[in-house]
Scaffold this active site. Structure first.
Site, PDB file in Angstrom:
ATOM      1  CE  LYS A  79      -3.972   1.894   2.592  1.00  0.00           C
ATOM      2  NZ  LYS A  79      -4.798   1.760   3.812  1.00  0.00           N
ATOM      3  CB  SER A 154      -8.203   3.424   2.684  1.00  0.00           C
ATOM      4  OG  SER A 154      -7.355   2.875   3.681  1.00  0.00           O
ATOM      5  CB  SER A 178      -8.373   0.520   5.562  1.00  0.00           C
ATOM      6  OG  SER A 178      -9.154   1.667   5.369  1.00  0.00           O
TER       7      SER A 178
HETATM    8  N1  GLN Z   1     -13.409   3.441   5.958  1.00  0.00           N
HETATM    9  C1  GLN Z   1     -12.835   3.917   7.162  1.00  0.00           C
HETATM   10  C2  GLN Z   1     -12.617   5.403   7.067  1.00  0.00           C
HETATM   11  O1  GLN Z   1     -12.946   5.954   6.086  1.00  0.00           O
HETATM   12  C3  GLN Z   1     -11.593   3.177   7.489  1.00  0.00           C
HETATM   13  C4  GLN Z   1     -10.343   3.756   6.965  1.00  0.00           C
HETATM   14  C5  GLN Z   1      -9.133   2.974   7.350  1.00  0.00           C
HETATM   15  O2  GLN Z   1      -9.220   1.946   8.011  1.00  0.00           O
HETATM   16  N2  GLN Z   1      -7.970   3.494   6.992  1.00  0.00           N
HETATM   17  O3  GLN Z   1     -12.115   6.019   7.959  1.00  0.00           O
END
Ligand code: GLN
Length: 475
Positions: A79, A154, A178
């Site tokens: 990532k 994400s 994420s």
């Molecule tokens: N979808 C969640 C958010 O928008 C999780 C994001 C993440 O885990 N980095 O914050």
């Protein structure tokens, strides 16, 4: 020679490399070829590295001189918020578009020591904020199972790269789901470890009290291999723990699984519910016991997360000031430089969260929002600790719906946030949670992957691995 990438796992590839069925370079090239074929439509990768051959050569030497490790020569996707020295780490933001990392994240260092191959860096929601990868400044990633749908986020690029056989295993980060949510949408396994189990040194921070790096793989066995390589105390991250930080009772063969049905009463897709019931039946047939549990304060989890996370985001993202890192935009004086850089460098969601976070941390609202949310976070954690005196694992679906359409929620942040309903709690409590593929939902002629999420007490990844392997029939 052609390698069956579809059915390959890291464990199997290791055996094949030891048996000289193919070389490290042949394996890496098989992935690069497949990426060339699939990635133009999936867009999982932001960059394919130009030093793969060199990495492969070094890894091959370890096989040739007998010092190969389980992860030597294994092709990874990383990532884009995890630093690899000398490579760009943009966090999919214009702010860091040309930022080159000056050191290796601890997880990268460990993988380099193990001889892993880094194929490239993967697309993500900007600064890991989002649940669809649509918030990337560099275009959306598409779900390999249905290109009209999101891969989740994400870490959507890493999950999609794995699901399209564009890597054998991948790394993501998980602040509120994420790793688990895109794993579920793409039909792969994803782990959010216990807070502190894996070092955060060298990850571009989002919410520091919630962030954890987490692995993606096709099997729980591979996840276990990755976790044991990545976990451990790190001098560079004072929040890291060791494997004996939490007391461990011996693992039982038949586990008790707690199901908080009251969390599934509204807003969960009927196909997700049917699949969840089928998964419970499967677990019971395997000899485990399923009981209903109540988590009285879990209804507040999403609200608590969306107060604490932006607070931490606003302070973590303050460092992008046009001086220290990345983008610099000229104004008439230095304060104008700052405003101009931040206005141009951050996308809409990043700005939304910085504003929200600054608001909840401001002196008039600190007690009302930030402190209150922290207090409720403790109560939610206590709910889980209490429940873990009766059960070994808490089971829910990973997400309330299968992968949604690209654009469906992009202009409605609240509906996007609701997709995190089952995942944010593990980040608030710091407990480990894993998403395991559990079947498919049918949408017309396409099959969309579904996942179940298992949560265990702090430090008990071993329970998740045992139950996960049992569920997937891995030996
Ligand atoms: N979808 C969640 C958010 O928008 C999780 C994001 C993440 O885990 N980095 O914050």
């Amino acid at each position: 020679m052609s390698i069956d990438l579809k059915n390959l796992t890291a464990k199997k590839a290791h055996e094949d490399l030891l048996a000289k069925k193919y070389t490290v370079l042949e394996l890496a090239n098989a992935y690069v070829e497949n990426i060339k074929k699939r990635d133009p439509e999936v867009h999982a990768y932001l960059e394919i590295f130009d030093d793969i051959e060199n990495q492969a050569k070094k890894a091959q030497e370890r096989f040739d001189n007998g010092t190969a490790d389980v992860l030597t020569g294994i092709p990874f996707a990383i990532k884009d918020n995890i630093l690899i020295e000398g490579k760009i780490a943009s966090a999919s933001s214009k702010m860091l578009e040309n930022y080159h990392a000056t050191y290796d994240a601890t997880v990268i260092k460990k993988l380099k020591d193990a001889g892993a191959i880094f194929l490239g860096r993967t697309n993500m929601d900007e600064f890991a904020m989002g649940g669809s990868t649509e918030n990337s400044a560099f275009g959306t990633t598409h779900n390999p199972h249905d290109l009209t749908r999101v891969p989740g986020g994400s870490s959507g690029g890493s999950a999609a790269a794995l699901a399209m056989d564009g890597c054998l295993v991948a790394l993501g980060t998980d602040t509120g789901g994420s790793v688990r949510q895109p794993a579920s949408f793409c039909g792969v396994v994803g782990l959010k470890p216990t807070y502190g189990a894996i070092s955060r040194h060298g990850l571009i921070a989002m919410g520091s009290s919630l962030d954890q790096a987490g692995p993606f793989a096709k099997t729980v066995t591979d996840i276990e291999i990755l976790f044991s390589t990545l976990a451990g105390r790190d001098m560079m991250d004072a929040t890291t723990i060791s494997s004996d930080t939490y007391a461990k009772s011996p693992l039982k063969k038949s586990l008790t699984i707690g199901v908080p049905r009251h969390t599934m009463e509204k807003g969960v897709d009927p196909q997700v519910l049917v699949n969840f019931e089928e998964s419970l039946t499967r677990l019971k047939k395997l000899g485990h016991t399923v009981i209903d549990i109540t988590l009285p304060n879990i209804g507040y989890a999403l609200s608590v997360y969306y107060v604490l996370m932006p607070a931490e985001v606003s302070s973590n993202l303050a460092r992008f000031d046009g001086v220290k890192y990345g983008l610099h935009v000229n104004g008439k004086n230095s304060i104008e430089d700052y405003f101009a850089t931040r206005a141009e460098g951050f996308g809409k969601e990043a700005r939304r969260r910085i504003l929200l976070g600054t608001y909840v941390l401001s002196s008039g609202y600190y007690d009302a929002y930030y402190n209150k949310a922290n207090a409720v976070r403790k109560t939610i954690t206590k709910d889980f600790t209490d429940v873990f005196t009766q059960v070994d694992v808490v089971l829910t679906p990973t997400t309330p719906t299968p992968a949604f359409k690209i654009g469906e929620k992009a202009n409605d942040p609240l509906s996007m946030y609701l997709a995190d309903i089952f995942t944010v709690t593990a980040n608030l409590t710091g407990m480990p949670a894993i998403s395991i593929p559990s079947g498919f939902a049918k949408e017309g002629s396409v099959s969309l992957p579904l996942g179940i999420q298992m949560t265990a007490p702090h430090g008990r990844e071993d329970i998740l691995f045992t139950l996960g392997k049992d569920f997937l029939g891995e030996k």
